[in-house]
Design a protein around this motif. Structure first.
Motif, short mmCIF file in Angstrom:
data_model
loop_
_atom_site.label_atom_id
_atom_site.label_comp_id
_atom_site.label_asym_id
_atom_site.label_seq_id
_atom_site.Cartn_x
_atom_site.Cartn_y
_atom_site.Cartn_z
N GLN A 11 0.83 -1.21 0.00
CA GLN A 11 0.00 0.00 0.00
C GLN A 11 0.86 1.26 0.00
O GLN A 11 0.38 2.34 0.33
CB GLN A 11 -0.91 0.01 1.23
N ASN A 12 2.13 1.12 -0.32
CA ASN A 12 3.05 2.26 -0.44
C ASN A 12 3.17 3.06 0.86
O ASN A 12 3.27 4.28 0.84
CB ASN A 12 2.61 3.19 -1.58
N TYR A 13 3.14 2.37 2.00
CA TYR A 13 3.31 3.08 3.26
C TYR A 13 4.76 3.49 3.52
O TYR A 13 5.03 4.33 4.36
CB TYR A 13 2.76 2.26 4.43
N GLN A 15 7.41 2.18 4.92
CA GLN A 15 8.22 1.85 6.10
C GLN A 15 9.52 1.16 5.71
O GLN A 15 10.54 1.29 6.38
CB GLN A 15 7.41 0.96 7.05
N VAL A 17 11.27 1.98 3.20
CA VAL A 17 12.19 3.03 2.75
C VAL A 17 13.01 3.55 3.93
O VAL A 17 14.21 3.81 3.79
CB VAL A 17 11.40 4.18 2.08
N ALA A 47 16.08 -7.25 6.17
CA ALA A 47 15.34 -7.97 7.22
C ALA A 47 14.52 -6.99 8.06
O ALA A 47 13.37 -7.27 8.42
CB ALA A 47 16.31 -8.76 8.10
N ILE A 50 11.49 -5.96 6.07
CA ILE A 50 10.48 -7.04 6.08
C ILE A 50 9.66 -6.97 7.37
O ILE A 50 8.43 -7.06 7.35
CB ILE A 50 11.18 -8.41 5.93
N ASP A 51 10.36 -6.79 8.48
CA ASP A 51 9.67 -6.70 9.78
C ASP A 51 8.77 -5.47 9.86
O ASP A 51 7.71 -5.52 10.46
CB ASP A 51 10.69 -6.62 10.92
N ALA A 52 9.25 -4.36 9.28
CA ALA A 52 8.56 -3.08 9.47
C ALA A 52 7.35 -2.93 8.56
O ALA A 52 6.51 -2.06 8.80
CB ALA A 52 9.54 -1.92 9.22
N CYS A 53 7.25 -3.74 7.52
CA CYS A 53 6.18 -3.55 6.53
C CYS A 53 4.81 -3.78 7.15
O CYS A 53 4.50 -4.90 7.59
CB CYS A 53 6.37 -4.49 5.35
N PRO A 54 3.96 -2.74 7.20
CA PRO A 54 2.64 -2.91 7.79
C PRO A 54 1.81 -3.99 7.09
O PRO A 54 0.98 -4.64 7.72
CB PRO A 54 1.98 -1.54 7.60
N MET A 55 2.02 -4.15 5.80
CA MET A 55 1.22 -5.11 5.05
C MET A 55 1.88 -6.48 4.98
O MET A 55 1.34 -7.41 4.39
CB MET A 55 0.96 -4.58 3.63
N GLN A 56 3.11 -6.59 5.53
CA GLN A 56 3.87 -7.85 5.48
C GLN A 56 3.93 -8.35 4.02
O GLN A 56 3.62 -9.51 3.72
CB GLN A 56 3.26 -8.89 6.42
N ARG B 24 9.35 -10.80 18.22
CA ARG B 24 10.56 -9.97 18.03
C ARG B 24 11.51 -10.12 19.21
O ARG B 24 12.73 -10.11 19.05
CB ARG B 24 10.17 -8.50 17.83
N TRP B 301 1.19 -1.10 16.30
CA TRP B 301 1.81 -2.32 15.77
C TRP B 301 3.33 -2.18 15.73
O TRP B 301 4.06 -3.08 16.15
CB TRP B 301 1.23 -2.57 14.38
N TRP B 335 -0.69 3.42 10.94
CA TRP B 335 -1.43 3.65 9.69
C TRP B 335 -2.83 3.16 9.91
O TRP B 335 -3.11 2.37 10.81
CB TRP B 335 -0.76 2.91 8.53
N GLN B 344 -1.73 8.00 7.80
CA GLN B 344 -0.49 7.62 8.47
C GLN B 344 -0.17 8.68 9.51
O GLN B 344 -0.48 9.85 9.31
CB GLN B 344 0.69 7.58 7.50
#
Lengths: 66, 406
Positions: A11-13, A15, A17, A47, A50-56, B24, B301, B335, B344
């Motif tokens: 969803q282009n959030y 995170q 980046v 890594a 990957i963890d930070a992606c809200p949409m996984q 985590r 989250w 978000w 966001q």
């Protein structure tokens, strides 16, 4: 190392980046662009992304080590 | 402690609760070189999964726990997952835990990660037809009831309430949102931004009944409607209650910890007790050095992951296995998907005393600055994803400046 982003989930959030700017960017339209074959030295920050992606939505295919 | 069992089975580092923060933490313990047993005790039947989709796509399409599960890294293969295991009490002096089934385990260090549960108010009337949304099972139950034309009352106009309203409306259900607050999303984002969000939902024919409490549920065996405090009655085939959360801290009672609004911990997430104990995730009330020294819980989250990593290292330090690192200083991020709106937030809008439009238009795409005096403490975006890097940087820089002035 191969990185794959499921663009149906993304969803282009952005995170990823913040975590790994060398691999992931948002273009001028706010759409994700990324390097699918990043250098192995970026492993740790990828890594984190990957963890930070809200949409996984980010997946990693690592070289199989024997 | 038990008198009959002098040496209960030792489970190493015990992580109580099985959400994102716990995963985590376990990963971090292994990555930091901790080789003794690590045990996660979770009352849920699954290993960690991501919850935010439960009010969005997973609610609409039906949740699939295999898809929601976090990828399991090889470095946590030897972590012992005790699912369906509810910890009933902890004796920190004796370093033991007791589960609901009566089993007693010893531990070397304790990570409190029990999170929150949905708050439920005592409402008179039939109780059948009341639903909350926290777990994948909750989402599956609600999903099975979503049919076009069904009348749903959503109680609460915060994040979960608004997200759920958008999702069930998109499934062609008739939706009314009831809340005691005078405006949608007013507590996290303020009245002006809340009004804009409400108007977006109203344009999709979600109805709002704000500034009114629930008087009672109507119906005989199961709910057929609700009566509000002003006498208004609404038809309802069922009700989804999203009126906030309650911390799961009861199991820690009797140990002298401050458990008012979560587990109070210091800037390293360590509790005030001689036994090594940290708290992480939604249940942790900690000072965030990015802003100030006031301990607060943050139910985001991203904060669950950040505090999970941080708390694991602090626990090892409290156990004398490494030095303490810097105190927690994190940029809160959340978000929210509500229909077409992608929202966001970077920073802490709840600390602000005023909001200023930085860019765009509140009815379309916009960037809103939240200020505490002259200090920018948060930026909230409606859309405008391409500006996220810039505005997050501004919020971050503003805290550095504030710290320099102090």
């Amino acid at each position: 190392m191969k990185v794959h982003v499921d663009m149906d989930l993304c969803q282009n959030y952005g995170q990823c980046v913040f975590a790994a700017p060398a691999v992931f960017q948002l273009d001028d339209d706010g759409e994700l662009v990324y390097e699918p074959n990043p250098d192995d030295s970026t492993h740790d920050v990828v890594a984190e992304a990957i963890d930070a992606c809200p949409m996984q939505a980010i997946f990693l295919k690592e070289k199989v080590q024997s | 402690m038990t008198g009959t069992n002098a040496s209960p089975t030792n489970i190493g580092i015990a992580i109580v609760g099985g959400g994102l923060a716990s995963l985590r933490a376990a990963e971090t313990l292994r990555r930091a070189g901790y080789r003794d047993p690590v045990t996660i005790l979770s009352e849920e039947p699954h290993a960690s999964y991501t919850r935010p989709p439960l009010s969005k796509t997973a609610l609409k399409e039906g949740p699939n726990v295999a898809q929601l599960a976090f990828p399991r890294r090889p470095d946590v293969d030897d972590v012992n997952w005790m699912v369906n295991t509810r910890v009933e009490s902890a004796d920190l002096d004796a370093t033991t835990l007791r589960t609901e089934s009566g089993a007693v385990y010893g531990f070397n260090g304790l990570i409190a990660a029990t999170g929150v549960r949905s708050r439920q108010l005592p409402i008179p009337g039939p109780q059948e037809g009341r639903y909350v949304l926290r777990t994948v099972e909750d989402a599956a139950r609600i999903h099975s009831l979503l049919k076009p034309g069904v009348n749903i009352v959503v109680v609460g106009a915060g994040f979960i309430g608004c997200e759920v309203a958008a999702t069930v409306r998109a499934a062609d259900c008739n939706v009314a949102v009831v809340a005691a607050d005078p405006e949608a999303m007013i507590r996290p984002l303020g009245a002006q931004v809340g009004a804009s969000i409400r108007e977006r939902h109203e344009s999709k024919e979600v109805q709002f009944y704000l500034g009114r409490g629930l008087k009672r549920y109507l119906g005989v065996d199961s709910i057929t409607g609700v009566e509000l405090s002003d006498g208004t009655t609404l038809k309802a085939d069922f009700v989804i209650e999203a009126v906030g959360s309650q911390c799961n801290v009861e199991w820690l009672a009797g140990n002298g910890l401050d458990l008012t609004d979560g587990v109070l911990v210091d800037g390293h997430l360590v509790a005030d007790h001689p036994t090594p104990v940290v708290a992480i995730g939604d249940v942790a009330r900690f000072p965030n050095a990015l802003f100030d020294t006031v301990p607060r819980r943050i139910e985001h989250w991203q904060v669950a992951g950040d505090t999970g990593r941080h708390g694991a290292l602090s626990l090892l330090a409290a156990m004398g296995q490494r030095d303490f690192g810097p105190k927690v200083s994190l940029m809160p991020y959340f978000w929210s998907d509500q229909g077409d709106l992608k929202l966001q937030s970077f920073g802490a809008p709840n600390l602000a005393d005023r909001m200023e439009l930085l860019e765009g238009d509140l009815s379309g795409e916009a960037a809103m600055g939240y200020y505490q005096g002259e200090r920018l403490v948060a930026v909230v975006l409606f859309g405008l994803q391409r500006t996220a890097v810039k505005y997050r940087g501004l919020v971050s820089d503003a805290q550095v400046v504030a710290a320099t002035i102090v």
